[in-house]
Write a protein that holds these residues in place. Structure first.
Motif, PDB file in Angstrom:
ATOM      1  N   ILE A   3       0.757  -1.218  -0.032  1.00 43.58           N
ATOM      2  CA  ILE A   3       0.072   0.178  -0.080  1.00 43.58           C
ATOM      3  C   ILE A   3       0.762   1.305   0.074  1.00 43.58           C
ATOM      4  CG2 ILE A   3      -0.380   0.153   2.551  1.00 43.58           C
ATOM      5  CD1 ILE A   3      -3.267   0.792   1.860  1.00 43.58           C
ATOM      6  N   TRP A   4       2.111   1.017   0.581  1.00 38.88           N
ATOM      7  CA  TRP A   4       2.981   2.205   0.486  1.00 38.88           C
ATOM      8  C   TRP A   4       3.503   2.759  -1.045  1.00 38.88           C
ATOM      9  CZ3 TRP A   4       1.996   4.370   4.943  1.00 38.88           C
ATOM     10  CH2 TRP A   4       1.707   3.719   5.974  1.00 38.88           C
ATOM     11  N   SER A   5       3.449   1.757  -1.747  1.00 42.23           N
ATOM     12  CA  SER A   5       3.948   2.305  -2.969  1.00 42.23           C
ATOM     13  C   SER A   5       2.986   3.090  -3.715  1.00 42.23           C
ATOM     14  CB  SER A   5       4.391   0.924  -3.809  1.00 42.23           C
ATOM     15  OG  SER A   5       2.949   0.303  -4.387  1.00 42.23           O
ATOM     16  N   TYR A   6       1.684   3.143  -3.497  1.00 38.45           N
ATOM     17  CA  TYR A   6       0.712   4.011  -4.010  1.00 38.45           C
ATOM     18  C   TYR A   6       1.038   5.309  -4.150  1.00 38.45           C
ATOM     19  CZ  TYR A   6      -2.306   0.128  -5.170  1.00 38.45           C
ATOM     20  OH  TYR A   6      -2.771  -0.894  -5.995  1.00 38.45           O
ATOM     21  N   PRO A   7       1.607   6.212  -2.768  1.00 36.36           N
ATOM     22  CA  PRO A   7       1.850   7.306  -2.931  1.00 36.36           C
ATOM     23  C   PRO A   7       2.751   7.894  -3.831  1.00 36.36           C
ATOM     24  CG  PRO A   7       1.593   6.699  -0.690  1.00 36.36           C
ATOM     25  CD  PRO A   7       1.542   5.727  -1.763  1.00 36.36           C
ATOM     26  N   ILE A   8       4.145   7.056  -3.736  1.00 36.07           N
ATOM     27  CA  ILE A   8       5.067   6.997  -4.778  1.00 36.07           C
ATOM     28  C   ILE A   8       4.722   7.091  -6.101  1.00 36.07           C
ATOM     29  CG2 ILE A   8       7.426   6.101  -5.405  1.00 36.07           C
ATOM     30  CD1 ILE A   8       7.481   5.081  -2.385  1.00 36.07           C
ATOM     31  N   ARG A   9       3.815   5.973  -6.541  1.00 34.30           N
ATOM     32  CA  ARG A   9       3.210   6.114  -7.837  1.00 34.30           C
ATOM     33  C   ARG A   9       2.517   7.099  -8.369  1.00 34.30           C
ATOM     34  NH1 ARG A   9       0.301   0.386  -8.493  1.00 34.30           N
ATOM     35  NH2 ARG A   9       0.263   0.890 -10.668  1.00 34.30           N
ATOM     36  N   ILE A  10       1.622   7.556  -7.348  1.00 31.68           N
ATOM     37  CA  ILE A  10       0.881   8.798  -7.916  1.00 31.68           C
ATOM     38  C   ILE A  10       1.843   9.854  -7.891  1.00 31.68           C
ATOM     39  CG2 ILE A  10      -0.915  10.594  -6.879  1.00 31.68           C
ATOM     40  CD1 ILE A  10      -2.040   7.995  -5.398  1.00 31.68           C
ATOM     41  N   PHE A  11       2.738  10.200  -7.191  1.00 28.93           N
ATOM     42  CA  PHE A  11       3.770  11.267  -7.333  1.00 28.93           C
ATOM     43  C   PHE A  11       4.529  11.088  -8.430  1.00 28.93           C
ATOM     44  CE2 PHE A  11       8.282  12.608  -7.021  1.00 28.93           C
ATOM     45  CZ  PHE A  11       8.079  13.993  -6.892  1.00 28.93           C
ATOM     46  N   ARG A  12       4.765   9.816  -9.068  1.00 32.83           N
ATOM     47  CA  ARG A  12       5.527   9.601 -10.406  1.00 32.83           C
ATOM     48  C   ARG A  12       4.800  10.048 -11.385  1.00 32.83           C
ATOM     49  NH1 ARG A  12       8.605   4.156  -8.789  1.00 32.83           N
ATOM     50  NH2 ARG A  12      10.128   5.142  -7.828  1.00 32.83           N
ATOM     51  N   PHE A  13       3.313   9.643 -11.184  1.00 35.05           N
ATOM     52  CA  PHE A  13       2.318   9.767 -12.299  1.00 35.05           C
ATOM     53  C   PHE A  13       2.339  11.325 -12.569  1.00 35.05           C
ATOM     54  CE2 PHE A  13      -2.029  10.929 -13.457  1.00 35.05           C
ATOM     55  CZ  PHE A  13      -2.318   9.824 -14.498  1.00 35.05           C
ATOM     56  N   TYR A  14       2.220  12.057 -11.568  1.00 34.20           N
ATOM     57  CA  TYR A  14       2.012  13.587 -11.653  1.00 34.20           C
ATOM     58  C   TYR A  14       3.345  14.314 -12.250  1.00 34.20           C
ATOM     59  CZ  TYR A  14      -2.776  14.188  -9.823  1.00 34.20           C
ATOM     60  OH  TYR A  14      -3.979  14.294  -9.601  1.00 34.20           O
ATOM     61  N   ARG A  15       4.654  13.845 -11.541  1.00 32.31           N
ATOM     62  CA  ARG A  15       5.764  14.380 -12.016  1.00 32.31           C
ATOM     63  C   ARG A  15       6.020  14.129 -13.464  1.00 32.31           C
ATOM     64  NH1 ARG A  15      10.641  10.901 -10.122  1.00 32.31           N
ATOM     65  NH2 ARG A  15       9.860   9.800 -11.852  1.00 32.31           N
ATOM     66  N   ASP A  16       5.872  12.849 -13.820  1.00 34.02           N
ATOM     67  CA  ASP A  16       5.980  12.653 -15.249  1.00 34.02           C
ATOM     68  C   ASP A  16       5.211  13.297 -16.320  1.00 34.02           C
ATOM     69  OD1 ASP A  16       8.060  10.972 -14.079  1.00 34.02           O
ATOM     70  OD2 ASP A  16       7.103   9.058 -14.571  1.00 34.02           O
ATOM     71  N   GLY A  17       3.858  13.580 -15.764  1.00 36.88           N
ATOM     72  CA  GLY A  17       2.869  14.301 -16.662  1.00 36.88           C
ATOM     73  C   GLY A  17       3.228  15.651 -16.713  1.00 36.88           C
ATOM     74  N   PHE A  18       3.595  16.305 -15.649  1.00 37.99           N
ATOM     75  CA  PHE A  18       3.959  17.586 -15.924  1.00 37.99           C
ATOM     76  C   PHE A  18       5.372  17.747 -16.705  1.00 37.99           C
ATOM     77  CE2 PHE A  18       1.646  18.422 -11.825  1.00 37.99           C
ATOM     78  CZ  PHE A  18       0.560  19.471 -12.211  1.00 37.99           C
ATOM     79  N   ALA A  19       6.016  16.772 -16.582  1.00 38.23           N
ATOM     80  CA  ALA A  19       7.552  16.876 -17.501  1.00 38.23           C
ATOM     81  C   ALA A  19       7.241  16.582 -18.592  1.00 38.23           C
ATOM     82  CB  ALA A  19       8.339  15.616 -16.766  1.00 38.23           C
ATOM     83  N   ALA A  20       6.147  15.982 -19.089  1.00 33.95           N
ATOM     84  CA  ALA A  20       5.912  15.622 -20.450  1.00 33.95           C
ATOM     85  C   ALA A  20       5.385  16.635 -21.295  1.00 33.95           C
ATOM     86  CB  ALA A  20       5.375  14.539 -20.603  1.00 33.95           C
ATOM     87  N   MET A  21       4.634  17.790 -20.583  1.00 39.82           N
ATOM     88  CA  MET A  21       3.649  18.794 -21.179  1.00 39.82           C
ATOM     89  C   MET A  21       4.428  19.721 -22.148  1.00 39.82           C
ATOM     90  SD  MET A  21       1.004  19.940 -18.372  1.00 39.82           S
ATOM     91  CE  MET A  21       2.235  20.589 -17.330  1.00 39.82           C
ATOM     92  N   THR A  22       3.667  20.141 -23.062  1.00 42.54           N
ATOM     93  CA  THR A  22       4.389  21.187 -24.035  1.00 42.54           C
ATOM     94  C   THR A  22       3.555  22.424 -23.756  1.00 42.54           C
ATOM     95  OG1 THR A  22       3.177  20.309 -25.616  1.00 42.54           O
ATOM     96  CG2 THR A  22       5.514  19.703 -25.673  1.00 42.54           C
ATOM     97  N   VAL A  23       2.378  22.658 -24.424  1.00 36.45           N
ATOM     98  CA  VAL A  23       1.531  23.667 -24.228  1.00 36.45           C
ATOM     99  C   VAL A  23       1.335  23.893 -22.776  1.00 36.45           C
ATOM    100  CG1 VAL A  23      -0.789  22.594 -25.031  1.00 36.45           C
ATOM    101  CG2 VAL A  23      -0.311  25.120 -25.247  1.00 36.45           C
ATOM    102  N   GLY A  24       0.922  22.756 -22.125  1.00 31.35           N
ATOM    103  CA  GLY A  24       0.418  22.858 -20.828  1.00 31.35           C
ATOM    104  C   GLY A  24       1.280  23.590 -19.733  1.00 31.35           C
TER     105      GLY A  24
END
Lengths: 86, 511
Positions: A3-24
């Motif tokens: 269950i402890w891996s979920y916060p890390i996965r959510i953090f990575r989800f947002y971090r990678d999402g923001f990193a991949a943005m162009t117009v965003g």
């Protein structure tokens, strides 16, 4: 997977999402500038809450509004006719 | 049209109208386009074809731009409530608190959570969960609109409440009566369905531009097919909800209905003016003809207002001066009773200040007898109860005529897209390109009808706008008016620039 891996996965989800943005990225900058202007400038300097800044208790605020609406006609005329009053 | 009074009340009005109208440039596109993105993605998930995925991502990017620029523009309206409209804010706090708190929670959990999955989750979550998130963004955005429209519906038809002189607040007695008020239901369904048309026409506008330029033809035609079906269905639905809206106006706000129909003297049966030019010199109670030119459709206003062919529809003069035969009480009588209510409220205040419990209770009992006329006590003369007729009439008719244009555009685009000849119809494409801007005009005209038509009331029959404002320095309101005008114009220019640049890049630039 614990269950402890979920916060890390959510953090990575947002971090990678923001990193991949162009117009965003441009849009986020715009959002932050807009929110700064709204909350740090407009709200603070131009839009204080009228009743909260003038009275300490709800009873005083209710009393003020009651005064305003029972001196109705006089108060309304004053507002209507306050052309550019400073 | 009379001379424009530039006192505090009108500057406060102008500021609120300016911010609400700018805010409303962004909102309908969000409401409509969110569902179109959900439709596009559903087709992608059902067919598994990558072209639909690219198409979905392209429209989602444009949706994201509009959402990002428009987000929080509505917060400024809430700033204004506290500063410029403090009497009103205080008095409705108990009614608006619940719906607006629900709006905040729903918006935060549904939009903020699923929005991230919608944009960051491609190839990182399952197709099914991504699609679910896109649908939740659409549903969440539209549910957010529900609560503010319920609040607006309550102002037009205040039900499920009681005025408490102790707290000087309208206090909620029945949440469900507020939520399911016929005016609130009509307002929500009409506003959202009109926004679906705005979203559909946005897709048609951009796609028509691609067709005219000979770019992304397949994507444009597929987008048009879905948008024209959604737009056409929404057109039929908006006609029904518009009819329901007018019907509810007939018995909750008959003065508004009379104003936007230009009806001065009641008729039985009542014809509707489909097209007309109002006589600018016409005033309530005079003998002048109301129209310089008019084309009428017999019986239709009776049907619209009462669902009956030969029923009576009151005009402005009947509502103002009374009509004994039809059982209508004039505004002068309501003003008399309203003034008694205000005087009893003042007596209650004084008795309470003097700690005279018996006198306070007696004043309160007298107040209750006339409390439903409270707002009329602030009107100077009956004519103050008439909204600006010209603005109401023209804005309403502009909205209706433009709506007919949308029906034509969606039907024509659907027909020619199904025949696969849409790109050859060069005469039609410029109409398609213009359609989104026309839709925004109609949407704004609809709000002008709703809000100008209910003047002078901030809360129908209970609180006129003149009593709702804070006693501020007019100079401050003027200054902030121009600050907002500049800020919103900059935001709009930013949106146009980013949006155009993204549209020029096409689906390849969608990330």
């Amino acid at each position: 997977m614990t269950i402890w891996s979920y916060p890390i996965r959510i953090f990575r989800f947002y971090r990678d999402g923001f990193a991949a943005m162009t117009v965003g990225r441009t849009l986020w900058k715009l959002i932050f500038i807009k929110l700064f202007i709204m909350f740090a400038v407009l709200k603070v300097f131009f839009f204080p809450d009228f009743l909260t800044t003038r009275f300490d208790t709800d009873e005083q605020r209710a009393g003020y509004v009651l005064e305003q609406i029972t001196n109705g006609a006089a108060n309304q005329d004053e507002r209507r006719n306050s052309h550019g009053r400073d | 049209m009379g001379e424009i009074d530039l006192g505090l009340v009108n500057w406060s009005r102008a500021q609120f109208a300016l911010t609400a109208m700018y805010h409303w440039l962004f909102v309908p596109l969000t409401l409509g386009l969110s569902f179109l993105c959900a439709f596009f993605e559903t087709i992608y998930v059902r067919t598994g074809k990558e072209e639909w995925k690219h198409l979905t991502k392209f429209w989602m990017t444009l949706f994201g731009i509009n959402f990002a620029i428009g987000i929080a523009t509505g917060i400024i309206l809430e700033f204004q409530f506290g500063t410029n409209w403090s009497n009103y804010s205080w008095m409705v706090g108990d009614i608006f608190g619940a719906p607006l708190a629900i709006e905040g929670i729903v918006a935060f959990f549904l939009e903020a959570t699923f929005f991230a999955v919608m944009f960051f989750g491609w190839n990182r979550v399952s197709k099914g969960f991504h699609l679910f998130s896109t649908w939740m963004v659409a549903v969440g955005s539209n549910l957010s609109a529900l609560w503010i429209l319920v609040a607006n519906g309550w102002m037009q038809h205040p039900v499920g409440m009681q005025f408490n002189p102790e707290t000087v607040r309208f206090e909620m007695q029945n949440f469900w009566e507020v939520l399911f008020s016929p005016v609130a239901v009509a307002k929500f369904t009409h506003t959202t369905s009109a926004s679906f048309i705005v979203g559909s026409l946005f897709v048609i506008t951009v796609s028509s531009w691609y067709l005219l330029k000979g770019r992304h033809l397949l994507m444009a035609k597929r987008s048009i097919l879905v948008a024209s079906v959604f737009g056409l269905l929404s057109f039929f639905y908006v006609s029904l909800t518009g009819d329901e809206s007018a019907y509810s106006n007939a018995w909750t706000q008959p003065m508004k209905l009379a104003a936007y129909e230009g009806l001065y003297d009641g008729e039985r049966p009542a014809d509707i003016v489909a097209l007309g030019i109002l006589n600018p010199a016409k005033r309530p109670g005079d003998d002048r003809q109301p129209f310089l030119f008019e084309i009428k459709i017999p019986y239709l206003l009776s049907v619209l207002a009462n669902r009956s062919v030969d029923s009576f529809v009151p005009g402005i003069n009947d509502l103002l001066y009374g009509n004994e035969a039809e059982g209508l009480v004039g505004i002068d009588k309501k003003i008399e009773r309203g003034r008694i209510a205000v005087a009893d409220l003042a007596a209650y205040k004084e008795a309470k200040a003097a700690d005279d419990t018996a006198a306070a209770a007696a004043a309160l009992a007298r107040f209750e007898q006339n409390s439903e006329f409270l707002g009329h006590g602030y009107l100077e003369k009956p004519e103050d109860a008439v909204p600006p007729v010209q603005t109401s009439f023209y804005s309403f008719h502009i909205m209706v005529f433009l709506a007919l244009f949308f029906g034509f555009i969606c039907a024509a685009y659907l027909y020619y897209t199904m025949k696969d000849t849409i790109e050859q119809k060069r005469w039609l494409l410029p109409f398609g390109i213009s359609s989104f801007f026309v839709a925004l005009t109609a949407s704004q005209a609809g709000w002008v009808t709703a809000e100008v038509g209910r003047q002078p009331w901030a809360i129908q029959d209970m609180l006129p706008v003149g009593m709702a404002t804070s006693n501020l320095a007019t100079g401050n309101v003027i200054a902030t008016f121009w600050i907002f005008a500049a800020l919103f114009t900059l935001l709009l220019l930013a949106e146009i620039k980013i949006m155009l640049s993204q549209i020029k890049k096409g689906p390849e630039g969608a990330k």
